[in-house]
Design a protein around this motif. Structure first.
Motif, PDB file in Angstrom:
ATOM      1  N   GLN A   4       0.857  -1.169   0.000  1.00  0.00           N
ATOM      2  CA  GLN A   4       0.000   0.000   0.000  1.00  0.00           C
ATOM      3  C   GLN A   4       0.898   1.225   0.000  1.00  0.00           C
ATOM      4  O   GLN A   4       1.661   1.449   0.936  1.00  0.00           O
ATOM      5  CB  GLN A   4      -0.894  -0.009   1.242  1.00  0.00           C
ATOM      6  N   ASN A   5       0.846   2.029  -1.057  1.00  0.00           N
ATOM      7  CA  ASN A   5       1.669   3.223  -1.146  1.00  0.00           C
ATOM      8  C   ASN A   5       1.042   4.326  -0.308  1.00  0.00           C
ATOM      9  O   ASN A   5      -0.045   4.791  -0.590  1.00  0.00           O
ATOM     10  CB  ASN A   5       1.813   3.661  -2.603  1.00  0.00           C
ATOM     11  N   THR A   6       1.735   4.718   0.735  1.00  0.00           N
ATOM     12  CA  THR A   6       1.250   5.779   1.598  1.00  0.00           C
ATOM     13  C   THR A   6       2.124   7.005   1.447  1.00  0.00           C
ATOM     14  O   THR A   6       3.240   6.937   0.943  1.00  0.00           O
ATOM     15  CB  THR A   6       1.264   5.325   3.073  1.00  0.00           C
ATOM     16  N   LYS A   7       1.619   8.137   1.907  1.00  0.00           N
ATOM     17  CA  LYS A   7       2.385   9.373   1.808  1.00  0.00           C
ATOM     18  C   LYS A   7       3.583   9.363   2.747  1.00  0.00           C
ATOM     19  O   LYS A   7       4.546  10.068   2.516  1.00  0.00           O
ATOM     20  CB  LYS A   7       1.480  10.560   2.094  1.00  0.00           C
ATOM     21  N   LYS A   8       3.535   8.565   3.795  1.00  0.00           N
ATOM     22  CA  LYS A   8       4.662   8.522   4.728  1.00  0.00           C
ATOM     23  C   LYS A   8       5.738   7.519   4.316  1.00  0.00           C
ATOM     24  O   LYS A   8       6.770   7.429   4.964  1.00  0.00           O
ATOM     25  CB  LYS A   8       4.166   8.207   6.137  1.00  0.00           C
ATOM     26  N   MET A   9       5.508   6.795   3.234  1.00  0.00           N
ATOM     27  CA  MET A   9       6.495   5.830   2.755  1.00  0.00           C
ATOM     28  C   MET A   9       7.700   6.579   2.192  1.00  0.00           C
ATOM     29  O   MET A   9       7.552   7.434   1.325  1.00  0.00           O
ATOM     30  CB  MET A   9       5.909   4.931   1.675  1.00  0.00           C
ATOM     31  N   PRO A  10       8.908   6.265   2.679  1.00  0.00           N
ATOM     32  CA  PRO A  10      10.099   6.922   2.133  1.00  0.00           C
ATOM     33  C   PRO A  10      10.331   6.541   0.676  1.00  0.00           C
ATOM     34  O   PRO A  10       9.916   5.478   0.220  1.00  0.00           O
ATOM     35  CB  PRO A  10      11.242   6.380   3.003  1.00  0.00           C
ATOM     36  N   MET A  11      11.009   7.418  -0.028  1.00  0.00           N
ATOM     37  CA  MET A  11      11.265   7.201  -1.445  1.00  0.00           C
ATOM     38  C   MET A  11      12.113   5.943  -1.662  1.00  0.00           C
ATOM     39  O   MET A  11      11.894   5.218  -2.624  1.00  0.00           O
ATOM     40  CB  MET A  11      11.969   8.423  -2.046  1.00  0.00           C
ATOM     41  N   TRP A  12      13.058   5.651  -0.769  1.00  0.00           N
ATOM     42  CA  TRP A  12      13.929   4.493  -0.947  1.00  0.00           C
ATOM     43  C   TRP A  12      13.152   3.189  -0.849  1.00  0.00           C
ATOM     44  O   TRP A  12      13.477   2.222  -1.516  1.00  0.00           O
ATOM     45  CB  TRP A  12      15.114   4.529   0.022  1.00  0.00           C
ATOM     46  N   VAL A  13      12.087   3.172  -0.031  1.00  0.00           N
ATOM     47  CA  VAL A  13      11.238   1.974   0.063  1.00  0.00           C
ATOM     48  C   VAL A  13      10.382   1.860  -1.189  1.00  0.00           C
ATOM     49  O   VAL A  13      10.238   0.789  -1.766  1.00  0.00           O
ATOM     50  CB  VAL A  13      10.368   2.015   1.333  1.00  0.00           C
ATOM     51  N   PHE A  14       9.825   2.981  -1.608  1.00  0.00           N
ATOM     52  CA  PHE A  14       8.986   2.980  -2.806  1.00  0.00           C
ATOM     53  C   PHE A  14       9.777   2.534  -4.031  1.00  0.00           C
ATOM     54  O   PHE A  14       9.290   1.732  -4.831  1.00  0.00           O
ATOM     55  CB  PHE A  14       8.391   4.368  -3.034  1.00  0.00           C
ATOM     56  N   LEU A  15      11.010   3.023  -4.176  1.00  0.00           N
ATOM     57  CA  LEU A  15      11.819   2.645  -5.333  1.00  0.00           C
ATOM     58  C   LEU A  15      12.219   1.174  -5.290  1.00  0.00           C
ATOM     59  O   LEU A  15      12.280   0.513  -6.321  1.00  0.00           O
ATOM     60  CB  LEU A  15      13.065   3.526  -5.411  1.00  0.00           C
ATOM     61  N   ALA A  16      12.478   0.653  -4.113  1.00  0.00           N
ATOM     62  CA  ALA A  16      12.886  -0.748  -3.999  1.00  0.00           C
ATOM     63  C   ALA A  16      11.739  -1.695  -4.323  1.00  0.00           C
ATOM     64  O   ALA A  16      11.934  -2.724  -4.956  1.00  0.00           O
ATOM     65  CB  ALA A  16      13.418  -1.028  -2.601  1.00  0.00           C
TER      66      ALA A  16
END
Length: 92
Positions: A4-16
């Motif tokens: 679940q993509n949340t606004k508090k998710m860091p960019m490094w987690v989202f990219l991985a």
């Protein structure tokens, strides 16, 4: 469980884990990175007496291994962040 993509998710987690939608998929990615990391060790330089090792393991330098280890750690840390923040959604 689905990501679940949340606004508090860091960019490094989202990219991985941007194209990994399930926790199971993330674990599969980490396991395959571990296996590939083990293959990337230049076994032909470490074990010189066996001809089959030289034919099976073609990598002669540490370049790939040095690149795979941080990537595997990055994926593992991203998985742990997702687990800690309960960012996986149950798949219905």
């Amino acid at each position: 469980m689905e990501a679940q993509n949340t606004k508090k998710m860091p960019m490094w987690v989202f990219l991985a884990l941007s194209n990994i939608h399930t926790r199971r998929g993330a674990l599969l990615l980490i396991r395959s990175c571990l296996v590939f990391s083990m293959y990337c060790i230049p076994w032909s330089q470490l074990i010189v007496d066996n001809a089959w090792v030289t034919k099976l393991f073609l990598i002669e330098g540490w370049d790939w291994f040095v690149m795979m280890v941080p990537m595997t750690i990055w994926y593992w840390c991203s998985l742990k962040w997702m687990d800690k923040h309960q960012a996986w959604q149950p798949v219905v």
